[in-house]
Design an enzyme around this catalytic site. Structure first.
Site, PDB file in Angstrom:
ATOM      1  N   SER A  22       0.795  -1.223   0.000  1.00 50.82           N
ATOM      2  CA  SER A  22       0.000   0.000   0.000  1.00 50.82           C
ATOM      3  C   SER A  22       0.833   1.282   0.000  1.00 50.82           C
ATOM      4  CB  SER A  22      -0.922   0.012   1.222  1.00 50.82           C
ATOM      5  OG  SER A  22      -1.645   1.228   1.285  1.00 50.82           O
ATOM      6  N   SER A  69      -9.602  -1.704   3.526  1.00 50.87           N
ATOM      7  CA  SER A  69      -9.639  -2.092   2.130  1.00 50.87           C
ATOM      8  C   SER A  69     -10.009  -3.566   2.065  1.00 50.87           C
ATOM      9  CB  SER A  69      -8.291  -1.805   1.460  1.00 50.87           C
ATOM     10  OG  SER A  69      -8.390  -1.945   0.059  1.00 50.87           O
ATOM     11  N   LYS A  73     -14.301  -4.174   3.717  1.00 47.63           N
ATOM     12  CA  LYS A  73     -15.153  -2.985   3.584  1.00 47.63           C
ATOM     13  C   LYS A  73     -16.608  -3.221   3.967  1.00 47.63           C
ATOM     14  CE  LYS A  73     -12.397  -0.493   0.181  1.00 47.63           C
ATOM     15  NZ  LYS A  73     -12.375   0.180  -1.123  1.00 47.63           N
ATOM     16  N   ASP A 109     -14.387   6.235  -1.524  1.00 46.63           N
ATOM     17  CA  ASP A 109     -13.881   5.724  -2.797  1.00 46.63           C
ATOM     18  C   ASP A 109     -14.549   6.368  -4.011  1.00 46.63           C
ATOM     19  OD1 ASP A 109     -11.955   3.887  -1.852  1.00 46.63           O
ATOM     20  OD2 ASP A 109     -13.509   2.406  -1.435  1.00 46.63           O
ATOM     21  N   GLY A 135     -17.876  -5.132  -5.542  1.00 44.68           N
ATOM     22  CA  GLY A 135     -17.445  -5.079  -4.154  1.00 44.68           C
ATOM     23  C   GLY A 135     -17.571  -3.668  -3.600  1.00 44.68           C
ATOM     24  N   ALA A 137     -15.431  -0.948  -3.293  1.00 41.83           N
ATOM     25  CA  ALA A 137     -14.979   0.174  -4.112  1.00 41.83           C
ATOM     26  C   ALA A 137     -15.830   0.322  -5.358  1.00 41.83           C
ATOM     27  CB  ALA A 137     -13.515  -0.013  -4.494  1.00 41.83           C
ATOM     28  N   MET A 210      -3.810  -7.074  -9.475  1.00 43.71           N
ATOM     29  CA  MET A 210      -2.897  -6.847  -8.356  1.00 43.71           C
ATOM     30  C   MET A 210      -2.547  -8.198  -7.738  1.00 43.71           C
ATOM     31  SD  MET A 210      -5.496  -5.363  -5.387  1.00 43.71           S
ATOM     32  CE  MET A 210      -4.272  -5.427  -4.082  1.00 43.71           C
ATOM     33  N   VAL A 234      -8.854   0.543 -10.870  1.00 42.96           N
ATOM     34  CA  VAL A 234      -8.692   0.981  -9.485  1.00 42.96           C
ATOM     35  C   VAL A 234      -7.388   0.462  -8.897  1.00 42.96           C
ATOM     36  CG1 VAL A 234     -11.179   1.119  -9.094  1.00 42.96           C
ATOM     37  CG2 VAL A 234      -9.947  -0.979  -8.490  1.00 42.96           C
ATOM     38  N   TYR A 236      -3.546   0.193  -8.332  1.00 39.98           N
ATOM     39  CA  TYR A 236      -2.447   1.154  -8.482  1.00 39.98           C
ATOM     40  C   TYR A 236      -1.073   0.512  -8.289  1.00 39.98           C
ATOM     41  CZ  TYR A 236      -2.712   1.195  -3.367  1.00 39.98           C
ATOM     42  OH  TYR A 236      -2.751   0.813  -2.044  1.00 39.98           O
TER      43      TYR A 236
END
Length: 289
Positions: A22, A69, A73, A109, A135, A137, A210, A234, A236
């Site tokens: 993160s 996260s 959530k 978000d 989900g 986000a 990810m 989304v 990163y």
């Protein structure tokens, strides 16, 4: 950091799994230091099995706030005392504010995503978007997009535990906004391609791409994209997922999750401190541009 820690320093934490990748600690700690605020932000690997104990610990330690996260959530809601209107509508929380032991859940978000689009010169208002995911986000993005004036949203999701949540989101958007929403099975690739072809923007709002699914994508090949399409993710980390790389090769304008991360963090920062995050400084220092 050592020079900043005092006996009065207050702890704010990020609870998720996995989370060691993160960028949130770097963002918040830089902002705290820049504004001279006596807080420290750390990441904690917490999943659904340890979440209840983590929230109890937050109360016991009198932590002023926390972020959440995946996969926490929605799971955190039973352990909180109240929800903001947006969090209640989304059925998800990514920010907790602790006021004298009373924990309120918020969701930042959706605001973060829409502000990131605007900051990147992307105007989806009055247009159609197709989005993968349902989900926390993803739901926040869908609801905020509808509230902000996106004309039509096609939602795709696999038939997993979030499918019923997606159906509820479609109902909420249809009943409470002027946006038209529909839900489709992400396994139906022909329908996915059809909806993307008719959209201004496609967004991946899942964790696909990810770790531990780095290098993977729900999009089979470049034929799903055209040069006029905006493609966003989304995710990163990595900064360029397999999907975004494919989109660039197809000539699309792309946006990863860094802008959303920064702007949703700014909203959470304000909820905890009452101070505006120094956005321009953060972009320059953390090289978000």
């Amino acid at each position: 950091m050592a020079e900043r820690i005092t006996g009065h320093t207050e702890l704010i934490g990020l609870m998720a799994y996995p989370i060691r990748h993160s960028s949130s600690p770097a963002i918040h700690n830089e902002a705290f230091a820049y504004l001279g605020l006596d807080y420290a932000y750390l990441a904690f690997e917490v999943d659904n099995d340890t979440l209840e104990d983590a929230i109890k610990g937050m109360r016991a330690l009198q932590m002023p706030g926390a972020n959440l996260s995946m996969p926490n959530k929605a799971a955190v809601i039973p352990y909180l005392d109240d929800l903001s209107p947006a969090a209640r509508l989304c059925g998800a929380v990514n920010t907790i504010v602790n006021k004298d032991g009373f924990l309120t859940g918020h969701i930042t978000d959706g605001v973060g995503y829409m502000q990131a689009l605007k900051g990147d010169g992307i105007d989806v208002i009055g247009k159609k978007m197709t989005i993968a995911g349902s989900g926390g986000a993803a739901t926040a993005i869908q609801i905020q997009a509808a509230l902000d004036g996106v004309k039509e949203i096609s939602i795709f999701n696999i038939k997993d535990k979030f499918w019923d949540n997606a159906k509820e989101t479609v109902d909420k958007i249809t009943e409470q906004t002027d946006c038209k929403a529909a839900l489709y099975d992400l396994a139906d690739l022909d329908k996915l391609k059809e909806e993307i072809e008719d959209s201004y923007l496609f967004a991946n709002a899942t964790g696909m791409g990810m770790k531990p699914r780095e290098g993977q994508t729900y999009i089979p090949d470049k034929s799903f994209f055209r040069p006029e399409l905006i493609v966003t993710d989304v995710v990163y980390s990595p900064a360029e997922t397999a999907m975004l790389k494919m989109a660039k090769e197809a000539g699309c304008k792309t946006m990863n999750g860094m802008g959303m991360l920064l702007f949703q963090a700014a909203e959470a920062f304000y909820l905890w401190t009452g101070k505006e995050m120094p956005i321009d400084h953060m972009k320059k220092t953390l090289k978000f541009d």
